[in-house]
Design a protein around this motif. Structure first.
Motif, PDB file in Angstrom:
ATOM      1  N   HIS A  51      64.584  19.826  48.758  1.00 39.18           N
ATOM      2  CA  HIS A  51      63.090  19.575  48.823  1.00 39.18           C
ATOM      3  C   HIS A  51      61.750  20.631  50.077  1.00 39.18           C
ATOM      4  N   CYS A  52      61.149  20.901  49.659  1.00 38.23           N
ATOM      5  CA  CYS A  52      60.295  21.638  50.801  1.00 38.23           C
ATOM      6  C   CYS A  52      58.719  20.752  51.365  1.00 38.23           C
ATOM      7  N   CYS A  53      58.040  21.573  52.302  1.00 33.89           N
ATOM      8  CA  CYS A  53      56.878  20.389  51.928  1.00 33.89           C
ATOM      9  C   CYS A  53      57.076  18.791  52.183  1.00 33.89           C
ATOM     10  N   LEU A  54      57.286  19.287  53.255  1.00 33.82           N
ATOM     11  CA  LEU A  54      57.629  17.223  53.280  1.00 33.82           C
ATOM     12  C   LEU A  54      58.171  16.008  52.873  1.00 33.82           C
ATOM     13  N   CYS A  70      60.267  25.831  44.531  1.00 35.21           N
ATOM     14  CA  CYS A  70      60.332  26.833  46.421  1.00 35.21           C
ATOM     15  C   CYS A  70      61.507  26.875  46.779  1.00 35.21           C
ATOM     16  N   ILE A  76      57.448  16.804  48.588  1.00 35.84           N
ATOM     17  CA  ILE A  76      56.980  16.865  47.677  1.00 35.84           C
ATOM     18  C   ILE A  76      57.493  17.315  46.968  1.00 35.84           C
ATOM     19  N   PHE A  77      57.496  19.042  47.396  1.00 34.29           N
ATOM     20  CA  PHE A  77      58.091  19.795  45.684  1.00 34.29           C
ATOM     21  C   PHE A  77      59.654  20.182  45.564  1.00 34.29           C
ATOM     22  N   TRP A 123      61.285  30.686  48.043  1.00 37.26           N
ATOM     23  CA  TRP A 123      61.265  30.444  49.689  1.00 37.26           C
ATOM     24  C   TRP A 123      62.213  31.430  50.429  1.00 37.26           C
ATOM     25  N   PHE A 149      61.849  28.835  59.827  1.00 35.73           N
ATOM     26  CA  PHE A 149      61.815  28.276  58.631  1.00 35.73           C
ATOM     27  C   PHE A 149      63.032  28.691  57.319  1.00 35.73           C
ATOM     28  N   ARG A 150      62.586  30.181  56.863  1.00 35.74           N
ATOM     29  CA  ARG A 150      63.381  30.697  56.151  1.00 35.74           C
ATOM     30  C   ARG A 150      64.695  30.509  55.339  1.00 35.74           C
ATOM     31  N   TRP A 185      59.416  32.809  60.214  1.00 34.25           N
ATOM     32  CA  TRP A 185      59.337  32.564  58.980  1.00 34.25           C
ATOM     33  C   TRP A 185      61.014  33.430  58.784  1.00 34.25           C
ATOM     34  N   TRP A 242      58.129  21.469  66.638  1.00 35.72           N
ATOM     35  CA  TRP A 242      58.408  20.955  65.216  1.00 35.72           C
ATOM     36  C   TRP A 242      60.400  21.743  65.338  1.00 35.72           C
TER      37      TRP A 242
END
Length: 302
Positions: A237-240, A251, A242-243, A254, A225-226, A222, A53
């Protein structure tokens, strides 16, 4: 009747349309192959999937992996303006050191409560679980981290990420993968090995793919990703999608900034140290009967 007529009489005694029960051992592997294979695929997908991914997403805001080389970037050219509070969170607040010490104290208190009469023995054993890794991190930070602006709070963040999130990640997927190996290869697996070249080679592959791949993924995942190199590479935005992830109260907290390679190397060291320390605590206080042995007539040591 059976002696006189042989198998024909047995077939007549058997009710029609009812199959014979399988012989012992027949069909055992085939019957367990499907769930075992599913467990193995879930574990491999969990340990390899995140890297696929990350590698397939080329946008720098998607992962630190996709950041352009330093020679192609002007580190002083930052077009995105962020608040000072958000900047503090992105670089690692010192509050995370306090959270780390509170977490360590809560875990220690849980073990001391079980055997309060051996407080100093438990305390010494507990501190030894953290001593080696903590000294290595402290030495590395004082030599190359502090002169290059690496904040201790950033290391505390990734110490907890590698220790808590990494251990949870490893525990979940190792259970799936070990179950898969045990179901697919009952005669030769991680817990049952025969002293033959073929079995030892197969078991070595299992050990590499199970604790090796999964645990190292749990430590390093991590970071990619971070981490982002600059505020310009932070996603909105994060989580595809969404947020929102644009402020310190959503977010956005993070993500962390790593403007130099020293931030990445020391944070990776902290993540590995967190995993190792929590694993040491698990080995000493959970996987053994050390606390129970303290009650023995000659107890008092772990």
């Amino acid at each position: 009747l059976i002696q006189a007529s042989g198998p024909t009489a047995i077939q007549q005694l058997r009710p029609r349309n009812r199959p014979w029960p399988p012989s012992p051992g027949v069909g055992t592997v085939q019957g367990n192959m499907s769930p075992a294979t599913s467990c193995l695929l879930i574990a491999l997908l969990g340990s390899i999937g995140p890297w696929i991914w990350i590698a397939c997403r080329k946008d720098p805001t998607a992962s630190a992996w996709s950041a352009p080389p330093l020679v192609d970037v002007d580190t002083n050219d930052c077009r995105r303006l962020i608040s000072q509070d958000f900047q503090d969170r992105l670089t690692g607040r010192s509050t995370w050191l306090v959270i780390l010490f509170i977490f360590m104290a809560v875990v220690l208190h849980d073990y001391v409560e079980q055997k309060p009469e051996y407080f100093f023995t438990i305390l010494l054993s507990y501190l030894l679980c953290f001593l080696t890794s903590s000294l290595v991190i402290l030495f590395a930070w004082s030599r190359v981290g502090k002169p290059n602006g690496v904040r201790p709070g950033l290391l505390a963040v990734f110490f907890l990420s590698g220790g808590i999130l990494g251990v949870i990640f490893a525990m979940i997927f190792e259970v799936f993968e070990e179950s898969g190996w045990n179901g697919i290869s009952r005669g030769c697996n991680m817990t049952h090995m025969i002293a033959t070249p073929d079995c030892e080679a197969l078991a070595a592959v299992m050990w590499i793919l199970t604790p090796g791949l999964i645990e190292e993924t749990g430590k390093a995942l991590w970071l990619f990703f971070r981490f982002r190199r600059s505020p310009d590479q932070l996603p909105s935005h994060c989580c595809l999608g969404i947020f929102p992830a644009s402020h310190s109260y959503d977010c956005g907290c993070w993500y962390k900034l790593a403007p130099t390679p020293y931030h990445v190397v020391l944070s990776a060291l902290a993540a590995g140290a967190g995993f190792e320390c929590l694993e040491n605590v698990k080995y000493v206080f959970v996987n053994t009967d050390a606390l129970e042995r303290l009650r023995a007539p000659r107890g008092g040591t772990l």
